[in-house]
Design a protein around this motif. Sequence first.
Motif, mmCIF file in Angstrom:
data_model
loop_
_atom_site.group_PDB
_atom_site.id
_atom_site.type_symbol
_atom_site.label_atom_id
_atom_site.label_comp_id
_atom_site.label_asym_id
_atom_site.label_seq_id
_atom_site.Cartn_x
_atom_site.Cartn_y
_atom_site.Cartn_z
ATOM 1 N N ARG B 81 0.858 -1.178 0.000
ATOM 2 C CA ARG B 81 0.000 0.000 0.000
ATOM 3 C C ARG B 81 0.896 1.229 0.000
ATOM 4 O O ARG B 81 2.053 1.177 0.384
ATOM 5 N N LEU B 82 0.322 2.326 -0.411
ATOM 6 C CA LEU B 82 1.117 3.546 -0.484
ATOM 7 C C LEU B 82 1.669 3.939 0.881
ATOM 8 O O LEU B 82 2.766 4.486 0.979
ATOM 9 N N TRP B 83 0.923 3.642 1.948
ATOM 10 C CA TRP B 83 1.413 4.011 3.280
ATOM 11 C C TRP B 83 2.586 3.139 3.720
ATOM 12 O O TRP B 83 3.233 3.419 4.723
ATOM 13 N N VAL B 84 2.886 2.098 2.946
ATOM 14 C CA VAL B 84 4.103 1.306 3.174
ATOM 15 C C VAL B 84 5.156 1.670 2.123
ATOM 16 O O VAL B 84 6.331 1.877 2.432
ATOM 17 N N LEU B 85 4.728 1.748 0.871
ATOM 18 C CA LEU B 85 5.683 1.965 -0.220
ATOM 19 C C LEU B 85 6.326 3.356 -0.165
ATOM 20 O O LEU B 85 7.527 3.501 -0.438
ATOM 21 N N VAL B 86 5.546 4.365 0.173
ATOM 22 C CA VAL B 86 6.115 5.717 0.203
ATOM 23 C C VAL B 86 7.160 5.861 1.307
ATOM 24 O O VAL B 86 8.272 6.335 1.062
ATOM 25 N N PRO B 87 6.853 5.454 2.546
ATOM 26 C CA PRO B 87 7.929 5.517 3.556
ATOM 27 C C PRO B 87 9.129 4.651 3.190
ATOM 28 O O PRO B 87 10.269 5.021 3.471
ATOM 29 N N SER B 88 8.883 3.495 2.572
ATOM 30 C CA SER B 88 9.998 2.647 2.143
ATOM 31 C C SER B 88 10.855 3.378 1.127
ATOM 32 O O SER B 88 12.092 3.306 1.153
ATOM 33 N N ALA B 89 10.192 4.075 0.208
ATOM 34 C CA ALA B 89 10.924 4.847 -0.794
ATOM 35 C C ALA B 89 11.720 5.963 -0.133
ATOM 36 O O ALA B 89 12.895 6.185 -0.461
ATOM 37 N N LEU B 90 11.106 6.635 0.819
ATOM 38 C CA LEU B 90 11.812 7.731 1.503
ATOM 39 C C LEU B 90 13.015 7.178 2.283
ATOM 40 O O LEU B 90 14.096 7.787 2.291
#
Lengths: 284, 342
Positions: B81-90
């Motif tokens: 989910r974006l709430w996992v993928l975005v922090p992972s990307a950051l």
Amino acid sequence: MMPIESLRPARRTRPASPIAAALAGLAAILACLPAAAQPAADAVLRDFRPSGDFLLEIDGQKAEGAEIYRSERVAAILVVTSKLPTPVLLQPRVGSVETVGLMSLARRPDGSIDVLADAELGSAGRFTHDGENVQFTVGGKRVTLKPKPYLLGLQQAEDLLADKPEYARLASDYRPYEPSVEKLQATGRAIKVRVYFGSWCPACGRMVPPLLKVAEQLEGSKIEFEFYGLPTDFQDEPAATADDVHAVPTGIVYAGGKEIGRIDGAAAWRIPETTLAEIVSGGA
Amino acid sequence: MAGTTHHSPPTWKRAVGYAGALALGAVLLVAAYAKALDPTTFADQITLEGLDFLLPAAAVALIAIALEVGLGTALVLNLRRLWVLVPSALLSVFFIYLNARAWYLNATGQRTEEACGCFGNLVERTPAEAFWQDLALLVVPLALAFVGRPRPGQPGYRAVPALRTAVAVLATVFAAGFAWRAPELPLDDLATRLSPGTEVMAICAGAEPQRVCFDAVLPELAEGEHLVVMSGLENPELTGAIDRLNAYSLDAVPAGAPALWLVNPDPIEAQRAFFWQWGPAFEVREAPPALLRPLYRTLPRSFLVRDGEVAETWSGLPPFDRLASAPAGDGTPIAYDRPPES
């Protein structure tokens, strides 16, 4: 180059005259006496070996000819010099300074010194130190023991051996691998080996002496050795930078003025004559 | 628009996306595991990077480890989910930024590895190598993880899948607790390269030709029994036990106990001062910090070697009482004649 063994404390040599021969015979008989008749060394204060790490000053003047010994058993330093009334024993940890009668020291054939078991040590106060320099007073004289300046720049093997008795001892004890030495002796190429080292570097103290023995055995061959002393911050030293030296000891091997290989890394220094032979023969 | 239904992505896209998430999650979990075993060292690195401007380095370390574990777990569980993928990307971008910064500082001479003694700089991985390796390990899987991710409106889509989210949260909490307690746990054998069975002579640091192995520092360890204490020379636990070490060396070793060696990462000047201050009756050897650092979490740390193989390890000083056959273990100072201390 002087034989390495000649740089160790002198051993007795066979005398030539008949009288001297008789005395030598008497000495030989005495040498066969039971061990109980030999002076017994102290159980702890023994095995003092010449150290090239220190410089002695007395009342601000360098004490030429002073002999400094370091025990291999305990942390203790023995100072022997004619400029002090008696030899002096320094014991770190407690900071003690003690006098030792000259007759209470036994110099062994290998150059080491033992304090005899029945030696009476006289208290001469305590020493002070700042981590580097040690100061004490004996017989009214102000004595300073300080680290010897590092050997810097180009040195010959004799300089190294004279400055560092530890090097001379280790070199003398080393037995080079004969096939490699023979191969090097037979080489027809003019080879120069420049060894970058640090006289402050403990690893150099273990790795360089064997090569000094090899250099002695190659005297008269087409292989020349020179030794270049580097300071502790050698990464900024121009000679080290120019030759891309990142660690000491490093031996750079030249043929016809061109680098053909290096004695570099602990594995290469383990049997330096073999490493050098491989480089010279083009196999390294 | 509300109520819009999207088709699920094709199976191959979902497989590719999960493969990327799995790879990235595994990288994060492995990295977090290593940090959690030795959070003190990680905190030191945080301080070195100047990242402790808001919170103490120890707190930043715990949060970072917990975050890495939480995100890594979520990715491994395919919680894309974006709430996992975005922090992972950051997080990935941040790690790459740190490597790039180290590369830049190193290249411009603003940060250099500390040279130590004879052995010079021992660098396993240059900042440039670290940058490219992390770029490959993080960016590629991260990009793939976005492929075929579940989107709102797709059949069966849930923004916060309960079970997998609960597992990820539990893992996060567990990681934080574990990292907090780790320094006190007996994890040295797990957290370091030194454990029973290790071939000591194979312990090395640096890249050829400057590679340095333990045989350059202590070739004597190849044969016989040896007791090695690793410590800084000013370590109070070491200096407070000098008499015990001296007594062991003078009494027990001649009687057959393993020979004692003190290995330290300190420069020659410190070794000289140590000699005059503490009078060691055992041999003191210097070793490059890069060679010793992977072998301990805290100093001192000790180990027994038999014919080149580690037989036992101890956090702190070794049990001299057990190792000595002579009565050297009661802390009595060595008994040779000397004036009493004033």
